[in-house]
Write a protein that holds these residues in place. Structure first.
Motif, PDB file in Angstrom:
ATOM      1  N   VAL A   1      22.177  11.640 122.144  1.00  0.00           N
ATOM      2  CA  VAL A   1      21.337  12.715 121.635  1.00  0.00           C
ATOM      3  C   VAL A   1      20.154  12.931 122.572  1.00  0.00           C
TER       4      VAL A   1
ATOM      5  N   ARG B   1      22.652   8.800 116.846  1.00  0.00           N
ATOM      6  CA  ARG B   1      23.600   9.777 117.375  1.00  0.00           C
ATOM      7  C   ARG B   1      23.816   9.484 118.846  1.00  0.00           C
TER       8      ARG B   1
ATOM      9  N   ASP C   1      23.692  16.921 121.724  1.00  0.00           N
ATOM     10  CA  ASP C   1      24.109  15.728 122.442  1.00  0.00           C
ATOM     11  C   ASP C   1      25.010  16.098 123.609  1.00  0.00           C
TER      12      ASP C   1
END
Length: 362
Positions: A312, A309, A326
């Motif tokens: 993050v 991600r 995030d």
């Protein structure tokens, strides 16, 4: 008939009593600092599904916070070295108190309440030399500072109240910084440590890493209800190294280092931003905004897998696994190896998600 003594006693009790419980603020599950689209900074209250309950302005970039165990008050801390710590009424949105560190000290981004909410403990360092200090504040007396004690190390960052309610654990980063521009001055002689301290400052146990990991700065902490401590690290040594970035420790025992496969460790870029046990307490994870990765480990230290991600960082226990955030406004539910989007806020989330209630013990 009410006597003068009785009246004064009643007045004192009323002033010390919890004013407003967390229900008045919507019973948030989490607090998180963020940047808004206009460039301002806020502290937000979140439900377990990521829905936003409130948004309270901060005077500058926030880092982390801590929530009073019973009443709807939270302390928002500036990014270290901090020039502010604000006690916020999360129900009414007002600033109740502005805490000032002693001259020559700075706040270092984190704090914790005692189990009964009567005292606040703040992570601090002395500007000259970076010696770590814990500030102690009397909550009932309007957050009056009543003392402080040494963290037994340099450059402390996160501190947490242990599940026994009778001691603290402090992440001493081990770094001495210049008092003016935060230049690191002692990279070759760093001594990061975990310090277990009584609530009056007595040293209960000091845990240091092996010499070849002395440049692995201990930064953030996660606690499990049985006293297991997880600690996240940030590598200050030669670029391109792939040291473990997560450790586990229990009072009186040895450190367990949690190592990901080499390729995954390299992606983390030597930086763990947050750490948390999952909602069951059976596993623990760290995040790296630099690497865009979340790494999961078993309580034994065994690697379980990664979630990708971008940017993050924030991480906290959730009943179904983890809540992660995030810098693009995303809030994610991480269940095992799957990440499911919950919300996208019009905010850029900062480093941490702070559980409300129970001090975040899994």
């Amino acid at each position: 008939m009410t006597t003068r003594r009785g009246f004064l006693a009643t007045l004192l009790a009323a002033s010390a009593a919890p004013a407003t419980g967390w229900a008045a603020a919507g019973d948030p599950a989490y607090l998180a600092a963020a940047k808004d689209p206009q460039g301002g900074f806020v502290l937000a209250g979140l439900q377990a599904d990521g829905a936003e309950l409130f948004r309270i302005p901060l005077p500058a970039r926030g880092h982390a916070g801590c929530a009073h165990p019973r009443r709807a008050e939270a302390v928002g801390f500036a990014r270290r070295p901090g020039t502010y710590a604000l006690v916020i009424d999360c129900a009414g949105g007002s600033v109740l108190h502005r805490l000032a560190a002693p001259e020559g000290h700075s706040f270092n981004g984190h704090g914790a309440y005692s189990a009964d909410g009567a005292r606040l403990f703040t992570s601090e360092q002395v500007a000259e030399g970076s010696a770590g200090r814990v500030g102690v504040w009397d909550v009932a007396a309007g957050y009056r500072r009543i003392g402080g004690f040494a963290t037994q190390g340099l450059g402390p960052h996160e501190l947490r109240l242990m599940p026994d309610g009778a001691s603290l654990v402090v992440a001493n980063g081990g770094i001495q910084t210049d008092a003016f521009d935060r230049t690191m001055l002692n990279i070759e002689t760093m001594r990061p440590s975990l310090a277990y301290l009584g609530l009056e400052g007595d040293l209960l146990e000091l845990v240091e890493l092996e010499p070849d990991l002395r440049q692995n700065s201990i930064r953030h902490l996660a606690l499990r209800g049985d006293g297991l401590v997880g600690f996240a690290m940030q590598w200050q040594g030669e670029p391109g190294a792939a040291p473990p970035l997560l450790g586990l420790h229990r009072r009186g025992g040895a450190v367990t280092l949690c190592q990901a496969p080499l390729a995954e460790e390299l992606v983390m870029d030597g930086y763990a931003g947050s750490v948390a046990f999952d909602g069951s307490g059976a596993e623990i994870a760290i995040t790296s905004p630099r690497g865009g990765r979340l790494h999961r480990f078993a309580e034994t230290g065994a690697y379980l897998g990664a979630v990708s991600r971008a940017d993050v960082c924030g991480l906290a226990a959730h009943a179904q696994g983890y809540l992660a955030s995030d810098g693009l406004g995303g809030l994610l539910l991480v269940e095992a190896a799957q990440a499911r989007p919950l919300r996208r806020a019009g905010l850029s989330w900062d480093n941490h998600i702070v559980p409300v209630g129970g001090q975040g013990h899994a």
